[in-house]
Scaffold this motif. Structure first.
Motif, PDB file in Angstrom:
ATOM      1  N   LEU A  14       2.371  -9.438   6.250  1.00 44.61           N
ATOM      2  CA  LEU A  14       2.563  -8.729   4.875  1.00 44.61           C
ATOM      3  C   LEU A  14       1.482  -8.817   3.766  1.00 44.61           C
ATOM      4  CD1 LEU A  14       6.616  -9.328   4.780  1.00 44.61           C
ATOM      5  CD2 LEU A  14       5.371  -6.902   5.168  1.00 44.61           C
ATOM      6  N   ALA A  15       1.169 -10.149   3.462  1.00 40.31           N
ATOM      7  CA  ALA A  15       0.336 -10.454   2.379  1.00 40.31           C
ATOM      8  C   ALA A  15      -0.978  -9.512   2.778  1.00 40.31           C
ATOM      9  CB  ALA A  15       0.044 -11.707   2.035  1.00 40.31           C
ATOM     10  N   ALA A  16      -1.564  -9.774   3.874  1.00 42.42           N
ATOM     11  CA  ALA A  16      -2.782  -8.917   4.421  1.00 42.42           C
ATOM     12  C   ALA A  16      -2.717  -7.346   4.032  1.00 42.42           C
ATOM     13  CB  ALA A  16      -3.190  -9.379   5.651  1.00 42.42           C
ATOM     14  N   PHE A  17      -1.601  -6.849   4.545  1.00 35.10           N
ATOM     15  CA  PHE A  17      -1.260  -5.592   4.420  1.00 35.10           C
ATOM     16  C   PHE A  17      -1.212  -5.023   2.917  1.00 35.10           C
ATOM     17  CE2 PHE A  17       1.610  -1.730   5.141  1.00 35.10           C
ATOM     18  CZ  PHE A  17       0.677  -1.018   5.611  1.00 35.10           C
ATOM     19  N   LEU A  18      -0.727  -5.778   2.142  1.00 39.34           N
ATOM     20  CA  LEU A  18      -0.671  -5.361   0.794  1.00 39.34           C
ATOM     21  C   LEU A  18      -2.107  -5.543   0.049  1.00 39.34           C
ATOM     22  CD1 LEU A  18       2.106  -7.463  -0.289  1.00 39.34           C
ATOM     23  CD2 LEU A  18       2.227  -5.030  -0.222  1.00 39.34           C
ATOM     24  N   LEU A  19      -2.969  -6.381   0.528  1.00 37.44           N
ATOM     25  CA  LEU A  19      -4.213  -6.209   0.162  1.00 37.44           C
ATOM     26  C   LEU A  19      -5.161  -5.130   0.745  1.00 37.44           C
ATOM     27  CD1 LEU A  19      -4.856 -10.310   0.180  1.00 37.44           C
ATOM     28  CD2 LEU A  19      -4.587  -8.803  -1.790  1.00 37.44           C
ATOM     29  N   TYR A  20      -4.633  -4.940   1.807  1.00 43.33           N
ATOM     30  CA  TYR A  20      -5.237  -3.577   2.751  1.00 43.33           C
ATOM     31  C   TYR A  20      -4.937  -2.350   2.006  1.00 43.33           C
ATOM     32  CZ  TYR A  20      -5.683  -0.274   6.326  1.00 43.33           C
ATOM     33  OH  TYR A  20      -5.988   1.009   7.190  1.00 43.33           O
ATOM     34  N   VAL A  59       0.926 -16.961  -0.010  1.00 42.34           N
ATOM     35  CA  VAL A  59      -0.468 -16.506   0.564  1.00 42.34           C
ATOM     36  C   VAL A  59      -1.277 -15.412  -0.456  1.00 42.34           C
ATOM     37  CG1 VAL A  59      -1.185 -14.922   2.578  1.00 42.34           C
ATOM     38  CG2 VAL A  59       0.679 -16.447   2.890  1.00 42.34           C
ATOM     39  N   LEU A  60      -0.429 -14.625  -1.209  1.00 45.30           N
ATOM     40  CA  LEU A  60      -1.302 -13.732  -1.994  1.00 45.30           C
ATOM     41  C   LEU A  60      -1.497 -14.462  -3.158  1.00 45.30           C
ATOM     42  CD1 LEU A  60       1.203 -10.709  -2.142  1.00 45.30           C
ATOM     43  CD2 LEU A  60      -1.038 -10.702  -1.357  1.00 45.30           C
TER      44      LEU A  60
END
Length: 297
Positions: free
Chosen positions: A231-237, A279-280
């Motif tokens: 989820l954190a990676a997807f938000l940054l993406y 993570v964010l």
């Protein structure tokens, strides 16, 4: 050492049980050489003890191979299965006799195995807050959602949703609760995001993203390795793709802190809101640019 240099880069970094530098052979050679010196000093360079450790290791490998072959032959009902079973008993007898006669080999092997397991579990725990996503592969519908988000004038709002089968009404109920708890304006569109954890033992992967359009409900479905990290990676993406600062909304779970931590380490789930924020926080130090995590309900 040749066996370790073949096995370690292939498996341990992929499972998060070693740092990324373990994929390269030169640092590994230095590391294993240091371990060899440590073992030599610990056992005072006794050749007999090290010879016993070598013999014990070889016999364990041969006994394991004999067990695998015997089980395979029995499973396939081959006529030679009794011969393999007899070899297995022979290797097992020699292994036990060697351990009883020269126990120093077991001590050295146990020290090395314990050290390897300790470092592996420590690495997995310390690396648990990495993004664990090497990239996203989005399908046509997901790309269409990204284009819609880029064009809309309202903030980018996502609602984390636990994957469920069938019930479309679950999305409507979740949307109603989230809007009431966090005061999202009625005219602001929201997108649901679901993470499917297929294999939590895999540390990092190329995450696949599907877009699902259920009339008034738009859902991003992601196949990842751990829910908070994905989820954190997807938000940054999405932030990079759309130029908007994402807002994601959660509901509190019913798990205790210890249970949530174990679920996260073992199964890639757990206290998802808190872990997603952590993570964010680690990967985006600028609070003004960091995706916002909201929790209500």
């Amino acid at each position: 050492m040749a066996g370790l240099l073949t096995i370690v880069p292939r498996y341990l970094p992929r499972l998060g049980m070693a740092p990324e530098w373990a994929r390269r052979q030169r640092p590994l050679v230095l590391f294993f050489t240091g371990v060899a010196f440590a073992v030599t000093l610990l056992f005072r360079a006794r050749v007999e003890a090290q010879a016993a450790a070598y013999a014990t290791g070889v016999l364990v490998v041969m006994s394991s191979a004999a067990l695998a072959v015997a089980l395979l032959a029995q499973k396939e009902r081959q006529g030679v299965a009794p011969y393999f079973q007899a070899l297995l008993l022979l290797f097992a007898y020699v292994l036990v006799a060697n351990v009883v006669e020269r126990p120093d080999g077991v001590r050295i092997a146990s020290f090395f195995i314990a050290a390897t397991l300790f470092v592996s579990f420590l690495s997995r725990a310390l690396r648990s807050f990495e993004l664990r996503v090497e990239g996203f592969q989005a399908d046509e519908m997901a790309e269409r959602f990204v284009d819609l988000i880029r064009k809309q004038e309202t903030p980018l709002r996502l609602v984390a949703h636990r994957p469920e089968r069938g019930r479309l009404s679950a999305y409507w109920e979740k949307e109603r609760r989230i809007r009431e708890a966090t005061h999202i304006p009625p005219h602001d569109p929201i997108y649901f995001v679901e993470v499917f954890v297929q294999d939590p033992s895999e540390f990092a992967t190329q995450a696949r993203v599907w877009g699902v359009d259920h009339l008034e409900v738009k859902v991003f479905r992601i196949l990842g390795t751990a829910a908070p990290n994905t989820l954190a990676a997807f938000l940054l993406y999405l932030r990079e793709r759309t130029g908007k600062r994402p807002h994601i909304y959660f509901e509190w779970g019913d798990e205790g802190p210890l249970q949530a931590a174990l679920s996260f380490l073992l199964f890639g789930e757990g206290d998802v809101p808190t872990l997603t924020h952590e993570v964010l926080r680690r990967h985006e130090p600028d609070q003004a640019k960091r995706p916002v995590v909201h929790v209500g309900g």
